[in-house]
Enzyme design. Structure first.
Site, PDB file in Angstrom:
ATOM      1  N   SER A  93     -23.686 -18.073 -10.324  1.00  0.00           N
ATOM      2  CA  SER A  93     -24.856 -17.236 -10.102  1.00  0.00           C
ATOM      3  C   SER A  93     -25.782 -17.319 -11.320  1.00  0.00           C
ATOM      4  CB  SER A  93     -24.420 -15.797  -9.802  1.00  0.00           C
ATOM      5  OG  SER A  93     -25.462 -15.056  -9.230  1.00  0.00           O
ATOM      6  N   ASP A 144     -23.984 -18.904   1.589  1.00  0.00           N
ATOM      7  CA  ASP A 144     -24.381 -17.990   0.517  1.00  0.00           C
ATOM      8  C   ASP A 144     -25.557 -17.126   0.979  1.00  0.00           C
ATOM      9  OD1 ASP A 144     -25.379 -16.821  -1.903  1.00  0.00           O
ATOM     10  OD2 ASP A 144     -24.413 -18.413  -3.034  1.00  0.00           O
ATOM     11  N   HIS A 178     -21.407 -16.349  -1.603  1.00  0.00           N
ATOM     12  CA  HIS A 178     -21.715 -16.165  -3.017  1.00  0.00           C
ATOM     13  C   HIS A 178     -20.490 -15.554  -3.703  1.00  0.00           C
ATOM     14  CE1 HIS A 178     -24.904 -16.090  -6.060  1.00  0.00           C
ATOM     15  NE2 HIS A 178     -24.381 -14.965  -6.510  1.00  0.00           N
TER      16      HIS A 178
END
Length: 378
Positions: free
Chosen positions: A197, A297, A330
């Site tokens: 991230s 994601d 994610h």
């Protein structure tokens, strides 16, 4: 994400409820649904394991046998968040700078005669949250157990600290590691980066900056060479200006201005937003890269990674491999799961292969490399 991380415990629990539920429909029906969903999820994760093995084989760095399921793997998939490894030493809260946020943990096995390659891990958290020891824990522990020296770093966060504080801290940490690596049995001349991230963004940016941009962010240590030898970013963001309308969410743009960036993305301020965007730094200077992003994601769309890959791959002078993970969410690597462990194993083989290539190059061209090291010190 929770369903993906805990797919094996959910499968086991749902199967137990199906067997023990008897004729009680209020128990049996939800249990059967959960069992079917978990089974489908597990099959997809084993598809990811086959994908990781195929990627490794195509790179010539591992084979199918290296991705076989072991009993220890199943135990980890059941415990999920338990990442501790027997015999692993952890030194916590060392300062790599003068600011209170500039802290890191070191993971390693007992001392060895040969200096070890280095991984610096950068946590995620949307540049405003998170800390060392939270994200990417399976990778951090696995790499250290495999003999690498791993530094898990913290850095300044928004909204109190705005960009470029985050990347300045990453570069500061790299400079500190280069100077102090020998004290902990590490090789200062072979450093790699990884993170997810925001950590994926920062690891890519730190590797992609050219020398002039790097020097402008290194006040007080402009002469230190903070280039790294390889990177493995996970589900990062690569274009803060969203020029391809991939994120296309006013709330995200508002968040970035309110919490992360110090100026609006217009006028003179746009240069800072471009500096923060790895896609503005594509070129031949990027070191070997294994970029990972999940196709499902929901926080940073996989198209973000695809756009960066399309821009960078034709310009790369070293190996550049993109792994689009089918169905992965994610932060899928927060704990152990079949897909997490397979992809982490791929990252290990990739980085280890880069290290072996580096050692071979040093052995074949010792004079040329020594002169470069001396120039960097000067």
């Amino acid at each position: 994400m929770t369903g993906q991380l805990f797919v094996v415990p959910i499968l086991l629990s749902a199967g137990t409820l199906v067997l023990a539920g008897g004729s009680e429909l209020t128990v049996r029906v939800p249990a059967v649904i959960a069992l079917l969903a978990a089974t489908a999820g597990l099959l997809r994760q084993f598809q990811v394991r086959r994908l990781a093995a195929a990627q490794a084989a195509s790179l010539g760095i591992a084979n199918d046998a290296d991705f076989r399921t072991r009993w220890v793997d199943i135990g980890r998939w059941l415990l999920v968040l338990r990442c501790q490894r027997r015999g692993l030493l952890i030194q916590r809260d060392l300062a790599y700078g003068e600011l209170p946020e500039q802290r890191l943990d070191i993971y390693h096995r007992s001392q060895t005669d040969e200096p070890r390659p280095i991984l610096i891990h950068i946590h995620g958290g949307a540049w405003v949250a998170g800390k060392k020891g939270q994200m990417g824990r399976p990778l951090v522990h696995d790499m250290a157990t495999a003999g690498w020296l791993v530094f898990d770093i913290e850095y300044r966060l928004g909204p109190e600290h705005r960009y470029p504080a985050m990347i300045v801290d990453v570069l500061t940490a790299i400079a500190w590691v280069k100077k102090h690596a020998p004290d902990y049995g590490g090789r200062a001349d072979f450093i790699t980066l990884s993170g997810g991230s925001a950590g994926g963004h920062l690891s890519t940016l730190a590797a992609a900056l050219d020398q002039a941009e790097r020097a402008s962010l290194q006040a007080g240590f402009a002469g230190v060479d903070t280039r790294v030898q390889a990177i493995a970013p996970f589900y990062g963001r690569y274009d803060f200006l969203d020029r391809f309308s991939i994120i296309d969410d006013p709330k995200i743009a508002q968040f970035m201005l309110a919490k992360v960036m110090p100026v609006p993305a217009d006028g003179e301020g746009i240069q800072l937003w471009r500096q923060a965007s790895p896609i503005d730094h594509v070129g031949g200077q990027l070191p070997p890269c294994l970029l990972v992003h999940g196709s499902a994601d929901c926080m940073i769309d996989v198209a973000e990674a695809q756009a960066f890959v399309a821009a960078q791959q034709p310009l790369s002078k070293t190996v550049f491999r993109f792994v689009e993970v089918p169905g992965a969410q994610h932060a899928f690597d927060l704990g152990h799961s079949p897909q997490t462990d397979a992809l982490n194993r791929l990252v290990f083989y990739f980085l280890q292969d880069q290290f072996q290539s580096f050692l071979q190059s040093r052995a074949e061209h010792p004079v040329r490399h020594e002169s470069k090291a001396e120039d960097a010190e000067c």
